[in-house]
Design a protein around this motif. Sequence first.
Motif, PDB file in Angstrom:
ATOM      1  N   ARG A 299       3.134   5.874  -3.073  1.00  0.00           N
ATOM      2  CA  ARG A 299       4.296   6.519  -3.715  1.00  0.00           C
ATOM      3  C   ARG A 299       4.055   6.654  -5.219  1.00  0.00           C
ATOM      4  O   ARG A 299       4.313   7.694  -5.809  1.00  0.00           O
ATOM      5  N   ALA A 300       3.559   5.589  -5.819  1.00  0.00           N
ATOM      6  CA  ALA A 300       3.308   5.591  -7.263  1.00  0.00           C
ATOM      7  C   ALA A 300       2.242   6.611  -7.645  1.00  0.00           C
ATOM      8  O   ALA A 300       2.214   7.091  -8.774  1.00  0.00           O
ATOM      9  N   GLU A 301       1.375   6.956  -6.699  1.00  0.00           N
ATOM     10  CA  GLU A 301       0.297   7.914  -6.959  1.00  0.00           C
ATOM     11  C   GLU A 301       0.668   9.346  -6.578  1.00  0.00           C
ATOM     12  O   GLU A 301      -0.192  10.214  -6.546  1.00  0.00           O
TER      13      GLU A 301
ATOM     14  N   ILE B 188       7.109   9.115   2.359  1.00  0.00           N
ATOM     15  CA  ILE B 188       6.158   8.407   3.218  1.00  0.00           C
ATOM     16  C   ILE B 188       6.918   7.416   4.085  1.00  0.00           C
ATOM     17  O   ILE B 188       7.836   6.741   3.627  1.00  0.00           O
ATOM     18  N   THR B 189       6.530   7.378   5.343  1.00  0.00           N
ATOM     19  CA  THR B 189       7.101   6.434   6.297  1.00  0.00           C
ATOM     20  C   THR B 189       5.957   5.675   6.946  1.00  0.00           C
ATOM     21  O   THR B 189       4.955   6.282   7.346  1.00  0.00           O
ATOM     22  N   TYR B 190       6.108   4.385   7.045  1.00  0.00           N
ATOM     23  CA  TYR B 190       5.129   3.545   7.742  1.00  0.00           C
ATOM     24  C   TYR B 190       5.761   3.064   9.035  1.00  0.00           C
ATOM     25  O   TYR B 190       6.843   2.479   9.028  1.00  0.00           O
TER      26      TYR B 190
ATOM     27  N   PHE C 138       0.833  -1.207   0.000  1.00  0.00           N
ATOM     28  CA  PHE C 138       0.000   0.000   0.000  1.00  0.00           C
ATOM     29  C   PHE C 138       0.870   1.261   0.000  1.00  0.00           C
ATOM     30  O   PHE C 138       0.594   2.214  -0.732  1.00  0.00           O
ATOM     31  N   VAL C 139       1.934   1.253   0.788  1.00  0.00           N
ATOM     32  CA  VAL C 139       2.855   2.394   0.822  1.00  0.00           C
ATOM     33  C   VAL C 139       3.454   2.616  -0.569  1.00  0.00           C
ATOM     34  O   VAL C 139       3.532   3.753  -1.046  1.00  0.00           O
ATOM     35  N   GLU C 140       3.845   1.540  -1.232  1.00  0.00           N
ATOM     36  CA  GLU C 140       4.391   1.661  -2.590  1.00  0.00           C
ATOM     37  C   GLU C 140       3.346   2.186  -3.566  1.00  0.00           C
ATOM     38  O   GLU C 140       3.649   2.977  -4.459  1.00  0.00           O
TER      39      GLU C 140
END
Length: 135
Positions: free
Chosen positions: A95-97, A102-104, A90-92
Amino acid sequence: DEEARGQCDRNAKIEKVKKRVAFRQCDLAHLDYEDGSFDAVVSCYAYHRQKGEDPRALVKESLRVLKKGGAFALEDQFGLSNIYGDMDAFVEELRAEGITKITYVPNVEDGKDYVTRVMKTKNLVKGLGMIYGTK
């Protein structure tokens, strides 16, 4: 509701920001704001509570209204795969969007502070995590 609005108003007064903030009740799935309307987005433990809604879509909707370069800090049950699935994926996806930083942080409830220790002991918090960064 009125109780929550009153609490927000009292807190804003205590923090001396009442003249600079406004509180509105909104539908998290369809925020009534244009893309890039806000400098910052903050959410605490709200997305998973919206029954019948995809919590990932709610996160994306919150980030939609964030300005380019704006900051965000979102806390929810991101550690529960039955709600959010694979958070690394989801984090990736975010990023793609267009989320530039971003840090999880998984397992926020493992903190050493009093609040998270008490909440964990009382089983009020499960899978609590945070994502934060910049658009």
